[in-house]
Write a protein that holds these residues in place. Sequence first.
Motif, PDB file in Angstrom:
ATOM      1  N   SER A  22       0.812  -1.210   0.000  1.00 24.19           N
ATOM      2  CA  SER A  22       0.000   0.000   0.000  1.00 24.19           C
ATOM      3  C   SER A  22       0.847   1.264   0.000  1.00 24.19           C
ATOM      4  O   SER A  22       0.377   2.327  -0.369  1.00 24.19           O
ATOM      5  N   LYS A  23       2.089   1.160   0.424  1.00 22.96           N
ATOM      6  CA  LYS A  23       2.966   2.328   0.395  1.00 22.96           C
ATOM      7  C   LYS A  23       4.370   1.904  -0.021  1.00 22.96           C
ATOM      8  O   LYS A  23       4.711   0.723   0.019  1.00 22.96           O
ATOM      9  N   LYS A  24       5.152   2.863  -0.426  1.00 24.77           N
ATOM     10  CA  LYS A  24       6.523   2.616  -0.866  1.00 24.77           C
ATOM     11  C   LYS A  24       7.348   2.080   0.312  1.00 24.77           C
ATOM     12  O   LYS A  24       7.345   2.666   1.389  1.00 24.77           O
ATOM     13  N   ASN A  95      22.100   3.907  -8.043  1.00 28.50           N
ATOM     14  CA  ASN A  95      23.075   4.083  -6.980  1.00 28.50           C
ATOM     15  C   ASN A  95      22.486   4.480  -5.641  1.00 28.50           C
ATOM     16  O   ASN A  95      23.210   4.664  -4.682  1.00 28.50           O
ATOM     17  N   ASN A  96      21.190   4.620  -5.574  1.00 28.91           N
ATOM     18  CA  ASN A  96      20.605   4.956  -4.273  1.00 28.91           C
ATOM     19  C   ASN A  96      19.376   4.102  -4.013  1.00 28.91           C
ATOM     20  O   ASN A  96      18.762   3.560  -4.928  1.00 28.91           O
ATOM     21  N   LYS A  97      19.042   3.988  -2.755  1.00 31.78           N
ATOM     22  CA  LYS A  97      17.946   3.105  -2.362  1.00 31.78           C
ATOM     23  C   LYS A  97      16.596   3.590  -2.857  1.00 31.78           C
ATOM     24  O   LYS A  97      15.698   2.791  -3.085  1.00 31.78           O
ATOM     25  N   SER A  98      16.450   4.876  -3.081  1.00 33.66           N
ATOM     26  CA  SER A  98      15.178   5.408  -3.564  1.00 33.66           C
ATOM     27  C   SER A  98      14.820   4.825  -4.934  1.00 33.66           C
ATOM     28  O   SER A  98      13.651   4.525  -5.192  1.00 33.66           O
ATOM     29  N   LEU A 103      11.275   0.781  -7.821  1.00 32.59           N
ATOM     30  CA  LEU A 103      11.068  -0.459  -8.575  1.00 32.59           C
ATOM     31  C   LEU A 103      10.167  -1.426  -7.820  1.00 32.59           C
ATOM     32  O   LEU A 103       9.368  -2.144  -8.425  1.00 32.59           O
ATOM     33  N   LEU A 104      10.283  -1.441  -6.499  1.00 32.81           N
ATOM     34  CA  LEU A 104       9.486  -2.371  -5.695  1.00 32.81           C
ATOM     35  C   LEU A 104       7.981  -2.112  -5.796  1.00 32.81           C
ATOM     36  O   LEU A 104       7.181  -3.027  -5.603  1.00 32.81           O
ATOM     37  N   VAL A 105       7.594  -0.899  -6.094  1.00 30.61           N
ATOM     38  CA  VAL A 105       6.168  -0.594  -6.220  1.00 30.61           C
ATOM     39  C   VAL A 105       5.740  -0.352  -7.668  1.00 30.61           C
ATOM     40  O   VAL A 105       4.580  -0.074  -7.927  1.00 30.61           O
TER      41      VAL A 105
END
Length: 167
Positions: A22-24, A95-98, A103-105
């Motif tokens: 439901s959220k990032k 190069n960053n987690k953001s 991609l995960l959502v």
Amino acid sequence: TTMNNNNNNNNNNRRLTLSMPSKKPTLTEARLDKFIVIPEFKLLFCSIDQVGSTMFHKLFRDLRLLRANLTMDEARFQAKQTVFNKNTPKVHGWNNKSDLEDLLVNPEWTKAVFYRDPDDRFVSAYREHCEGDVGSTHCMATFGIQNISFTGAVQVLQKKSYHHETI
């Protein structure tokens, strides 16, 4: 993605239910190298040690070598002997987690992870890293003793306060 396995007692069929978060999600920097990214297939895979990680790294490296339209430099890099860290997010410019959290959502990307019973995973890790001459360095780092018995390893873990890590 959340997966729920529901057993049907009448015929032992398994039903898989997938739902988007439901959220990032929030990732930690420490484990970003555990993700395998195959951009040509929009596939994001989370690799877990002692759960076939070497096999998955080889599989995805070979998939990219055989099916992806790689440059000569990319193909040479993928073909090098070691299979690890060939397709981490950094290799593909994330190069960053953001970027990875996005991609995960992203519904266009397929996400996958294989997991294993934690007890089986611990036994496998102990056998691979602590039995014989191979694992003395790993056992020293993990348990403080180079040649630790299985019972001793379990006792060390029981004394320590371990918390589940976030991804």
